[in-house]
Design a protein around this motif. Sequence first.
Motif, PDB file in Angstrom:
ATOM      1  N   SER A  38       0.868  -0.904   0.198  1.00 15.88           N
ATOM      2  CA  SER A  38      -0.250   0.292  -0.386  1.00 15.88           C
ATOM      3  C   SER A  38       0.883   1.292   0.074  1.00 15.88           C
ATOM      4  O   SER A  38       2.272   1.309   0.888  1.00 15.88           O
ATOM      5  N   ARG A  78      -3.222  10.684  -0.636  1.00 14.83           N
ATOM      6  CA  ARG A  78      -3.822   9.446  -2.091  1.00 14.83           C
ATOM      7  C   ARG A  78      -2.957   8.013  -1.716  1.00 14.83           C
ATOM      8  O   ARG A  78      -2.061   8.277  -1.277  1.00 14.83           O
ATOM      9  N   ASN A  79      -3.571   6.972  -2.355  1.00 14.02           N
ATOM     10  CA  ASN A  79      -3.360   6.258  -2.394  1.00 14.02           C
ATOM     11  C   ASN A  79      -3.393   4.635  -3.085  1.00 14.02           C
ATOM     12  O   ASN A  79      -4.311   4.969  -3.594  1.00 14.02           O
ATOM     13  N   VAL A  80      -2.946   4.294  -3.676  1.00 16.69           N
ATOM     14  CA  VAL A  80      -2.598   2.656  -4.181  1.00 16.69           C
ATOM     15  C   VAL A  80      -2.601   1.689  -3.048  1.00 16.69           C
ATOM     16  O   VAL A  80      -1.088   1.301  -2.951  1.00 16.69           O
ATOM     17  N   LEU A  98      -0.661  -1.690  -4.544  1.00 15.16           N
ATOM     18  CA  LEU A  98      -0.059  -2.314  -5.565  1.00 15.16           C
ATOM     19  C   LEU A  98       0.584  -3.788  -5.073  1.00 15.16           C
ATOM     20  O   LEU A  98       0.530  -4.718  -3.793  1.00 15.16           O
ATOM     21  N   THR A 149      -0.988  -6.641  -9.980  1.00 14.03           N
ATOM     22  CA  THR A 149      -1.420  -4.606 -10.486  1.00 14.03           C
ATOM     23  C   THR A 149      -0.180  -4.548  -9.778  1.00 14.03           C
ATOM     24  O   THR A 149      -0.578  -3.791  -8.431  1.00 14.03           O
ATOM     25  N   GLY A 189      -0.095   1.830 -10.133  1.00 18.12           N
ATOM     26  CA  GLY A 189      -0.659   2.648 -10.025  1.00 18.12           C
ATOM     27  C   GLY A 189      -0.631   4.167 -10.016  1.00 18.12           C
ATOM     28  O   GLY A 189       0.920   4.187  -9.653  1.00 18.12           O
ATOM     29  N   VAL A 202      -1.193   7.974  -9.357  1.00 16.26           N
ATOM     30  CA  VAL A 202      -2.326   8.652  -8.755  1.00 16.26           C
ATOM     31  C   VAL A 202      -2.292  10.563  -9.506  1.00 16.26           C
ATOM     32  O   VAL A 202      -0.914  10.906  -9.718  1.00 16.26           O
TER      33      VAL A 202
END
Length: 186
Positions: free
Chosen positions: A62, A72-74, A76, A80, A83, A85
Amino acid sequence: TVKRTIHPQGHLAGITRIIRDQGLDLAKFIIPVDLDDEWFERRRVAARSRANFEEDGIAAISVRMQYGDEPRNVVLDSPTATGAVDWASIITDGAMRRDVQVSYEVSFKNVDSSERPVTLASPPRVTDVELLEINPRELYSIVPVPIVALSFPWKQYPTVEVRTRYRDEASGINIADSFLLTERAP
């Protein structure tokens, strides 16, 4: 009763005509804008993981990014690993502010929490790049320790039990394993 449909519309020509008819200066209402101005740009950051999810037993990473006051976060994971933002740009002294604060947390799968941590978190850092490489091995390392019996008298001792232990209290690691060695599996 009469039903009517109204389509309110405003045109720039009509608005400017009203201002002009009232004797007002159009320059007070119209500001020339350059669409190439940095104010219209978006601050984008793509995070890409270089982890070997299967080999290291990683469930997910994360990535938390904060630009100004907006976090914001993505997340992985194995399918995937990238990511992205973006934010509306922050302009300071006529230039886009590029600094983004970044941290990430690695979550491991199939972990016995009595032996080692289930998650590891990176310290926050600041980046100004658009492609952020995430390498979770900055937080940990995996070192293979081979256990091999060479020139062992298997006829006299057909099975050997080997016990291993690794303890690092500061990192929350306490691993104890045992292995059986035989002539077929030395």
